[in-house]
Design a protein around this motif. Structure first.
Motif, short mmCIF file in Angstrom:
data_model
loop_
_atom_site.label_atom_id
_atom_site.label_comp_id
_atom_site.label_asym_id
_atom_site.label_seq_id
_atom_site.Cartn_x
_atom_site.Cartn_y
_atom_site.Cartn_z
N LEU A 101 -35.69 9.79 -48.63
CA LEU A 101 -36.71 8.62 -48.18
C LEU A 101 -35.63 7.41 -48.10
O LEU A 101 -34.78 7.53 -48.71
CB LEU A 101 -37.67 8.38 -49.16
CG LEU A 101 -38.87 9.67 -49.43
CD1 LEU A 101 -39.84 9.21 -50.41
CD2 LEU A 101 -39.48 9.91 -48.05
N ASP A 102 -35.99 6.73 -47.13
CA ASP A 102 -35.14 5.67 -46.72
C ASP A 102 -35.20 4.54 -48.02
O ASP A 102 -36.14 4.63 -48.83
CB ASP A 102 -35.63 4.78 -45.53
CG ASP A 102 -35.68 5.77 -44.21
OD1 ASP A 102 -34.73 6.58 -44.21
OD2 ASP A 102 -36.12 5.12 -43.46
N THR A 105 -38.50 2.85 -48.18
CA THR A 105 -39.73 3.71 -48.26
C THR A 105 -40.17 4.30 -49.50
O THR A 105 -39.19 4.57 -50.39
CB THR A 105 -39.38 5.08 -47.21
OG1 THR A 105 -39.13 4.84 -45.99
CG2 THR A 105 -40.66 6.18 -47.32
N TYR A 132 -47.30 11.23 -44.40
CA TYR A 132 -47.04 9.79 -44.64
C TYR A 132 -48.00 8.91 -44.24
O TYR A 132 -48.96 9.01 -43.42
CB TYR A 132 -45.74 9.39 -43.57
CG TYR A 132 -44.41 10.18 -43.81
CD1 TYR A 132 -43.58 9.80 -44.62
CD2 TYR A 132 -44.25 11.35 -43.37
CE1 TYR A 132 -42.21 10.22 -44.95
CE2 TYR A 132 -43.17 12.07 -43.57
CZ TYR A 132 -42.27 11.55 -44.46
OH TYR A 132 -41.09 12.21 -44.83
N ARG A 186 -35.05 9.16 -40.36
CA ARG A 186 -35.67 7.99 -40.02
C ARG A 186 -36.91 8.45 -38.95
O ARG A 186 -37.21 7.58 -37.99
CB ARG A 186 -35.01 6.95 -39.55
CG ARG A 186 -33.88 6.33 -40.56
CD ARG A 186 -33.25 5.15 -40.15
NE ARG A 186 -34.04 3.75 -40.05
CZ ARG A 186 -34.43 3.27 -38.77
NH1 ARG A 186 -33.87 4.03 -37.58
NH2 ARG A 186 -35.26 2.50 -38.77
N GLN A 187 -37.07 9.56 -39.25
CA GLN A 187 -38.10 10.46 -38.24
C GLN A 187 -39.53 9.47 -37.87
O GLN A 187 -39.73 9.05 -36.56
CB GLN A 187 -38.49 11.65 -38.62
CG GLN A 187 -39.20 12.30 -37.43
CD GLN A 187 -39.30 13.76 -37.55
OE1 GLN A 187 -38.68 14.37 -38.30
NE2 GLN A 187 -40.34 14.28 -36.69
N VAL A 188 -40.05 9.18 -38.93
CA VAL A 188 -41.41 8.29 -38.61
C VAL A 188 -41.13 7.10 -38.06
O VAL A 188 -41.78 6.77 -37.04
CB VAL A 188 -42.28 8.32 -40.27
CG1 VAL A 188 -43.32 7.58 -39.84
CG2 VAL A 188 -42.50 9.67 -40.46
N LYS A 189 -40.21 6.34 -38.57
CA LYS A 189 -40.22 5.16 -38.02
C LYS A 189 -39.50 5.13 -36.54
O LYS A 189 -39.86 4.36 -35.73
CB LYS A 189 -39.12 4.29 -38.91
CG LYS A 189 -39.17 4.11 -40.27
CD LYS A 189 -38.24 3.19 -41.01
CE LYS A 189 -38.49 3.13 -42.53
NZ LYS A 189 -37.52 2.75 -43.35
N LEU A 202 -43.70 2.14 -45.30
CA LEU A 202 -43.83 3.66 -44.91
C LEU A 202 -43.93 4.11 -46.61
O LEU A 202 -43.18 3.89 -47.24
CB LEU A 202 -42.74 4.18 -44.30
CG LEU A 202 -42.74 5.90 -43.96
CD1 LEU A 202 -43.93 5.92 -43.30
CD2 LEU A 202 -41.43 6.19 -43.32
N1 URA Z 1 -39.37 8.96 -41.76
C1 URA Z 1 -38.73 7.74 -41.86
O1 URA Z 1 -38.71 6.92 -40.98
N2 URA Z 1 -38.30 7.31 -43.07
C2 URA Z 1 -38.26 7.98 -44.41
O2 URA Z 1 -37.80 7.37 -45.38
C3 URA Z 1 -39.10 9.01 -44.28
C4 URA Z 1 -39.53 9.67 -43.01
#
Ligand code: URA
Length: 238
Positions: A101-102, A105, A132, A186-189, A202
Motif C-alpha cells: 500500500l502506498d 494509503t 478500496y 498506484r493503480q486506484v490513484k 485512500l
Molecule cells: N492503489 C493505489 O493507488 N494505492 C495503493 O496504495 C493501493 C492501490
C-alpha cells in the motif's frame, strides 16, 4: 527441496529474490557456496547459510494489519520513514508485506514469512480481489464511473474491469467504492486521476474475504489456519 524454496520458506526472501541471492553467491550449503539454481537440499540434514548466518526452518506466520497512513509497506526504508514491520511487535521473524500500500494509503495489509503464500496472493493470474474506498476530488459523473468499470488505459496498459460504486458525496468531493483484482503500482490513484478525479485519500477495506473488522489503525491480528487455507484455495482454484 529446492534451495530457493527452502530460503523462501524460512522467510529469508521471496522465491524470486532467493534465487537472486543464490546467484549473488550469498548462500552456502554445508559450508560450500552454491550458485546452481536447481540445487536440492534435505532440510533435515543440510546446513544452509545466508550471508554466513545459519538459516533455521521457520514456523509460518500470517498477520492482518490495519496499516495507518504514514507507514511504508516494507521491512526497511533507506529514507528512515516508519515501516509497517515496526507495527508488529514481539515477533522475532522476518515478516514481509504481501504486496504494497502506498505510504499515505491506509487499510488492510497482510504480512507473512511464507513466500509461496505471498506469490499466490499477489500474482495477477489468481485475481485476488481487493476493495478500496477512495475519496476523490469533484463529483464523478456516470460516464466516469462507467469508464472506471470498463477499464482505463494507463501507461502500463488497460486495467481489467472493476466494480465501482458511488458511496456518497462529501461536500465538493465524492467517496467511491472500488473493487479490483490487479495489483499494479498506484493503480486506484492512477485510474481516478485518468478520469480527472484525483484521489485525496485512500483506504483498502478488504483483501479477498478479510476486512478490518475488530482492528483500529496500527493494530493487527494473526490469521486463523482456516483463513489461511481459504485464501490459498481462492488462488489455487482459479
Ligand atoms: N492503489 C493505489 O493507488 N494505492 C495503493 O496504495 C493501493 C492501490
Amino acid at each position: 527441496m529446492r534451495l530457493a524454496k527452502f530460503l523462501a520458506d524460512a522467510g529469508i526472501a521471496s522465491r524470486r529474490k532467493a534465487e537472486k541471492l543464490i546467484d549473488e553467491g550469498r548462500v552456502k550449503v554445508n559450508g560450500i557456496k552454491v550458485i546452481e539454481q536447481g540445487y536440492k537440499i534435505d532440510s533435515n540434514i543440510d546446513k544452509v547459510e545466508f550471508d554466513n548466518q545459519v538459516v533455521q526452518k521457520e514456523e509460518k506466520k500470517y498477520i492482518v494489519l490495519y496499516k495507518p497512513g504514514g507507514y511504508i509497506s516494507s521491512v526497511y526504508d533507506p529514507q528512515g520513514r516508519p515501516t509497517v514491520r515496526e507495527l508488529v511487535t514481539g515477533i522475532n521473524l522476518r515478516l514481509y508485506p504481501v504486496g504494497r500500500l502506498d505510504f499515505d494509503t491506509e487499510g488492510i495489509l497482510l504480512l507473512t514469512n511464507d513466500g509461496d503464500f505471498t506469490n499466490l496472493m499477489i500474482h495477477p493470474r489468481y485475481e485476488i480481489k481487493k476493495k478500496y474506498e477512495a475519496l476523490v476530488e469533484g463529483h464523478a459523473e456516470k460516464a466516469d464511473i462507467d469508464n472506471l468499470r470498463k477499464g482505463i488505459m494507463l501507461d502500463d496498459g488497460m486495467t481489467a474491469p472493476a466494480n465501482v460504486q458511488i458511496i456518497k458525496s462529501i461536500g465538493n468531493n465524492m467517496l467511491l467504492g472500488m473493487e479490483i483484482h490487479e495489483g499494479r503500482k498506484r493503480q486506484v490513484k492512477r485510474m481516478c486521476a485518468a478520469v480527472n478525479h484525483p484521489v485525496i485519500s485512500l483506504k483498502r477495506t478488504a483483501f479477498a474475504f478479510l476486512t478490518l473488522k475488530g482492528l483500529s489503525p496500527g493494530e493487527y491480528r494473526y490469521l486463523t489456519s482456516r483463513e489461511v487455507e481459504e485464501l490459498k484455495k481462492l488462488a489455487i482454484h482459479r
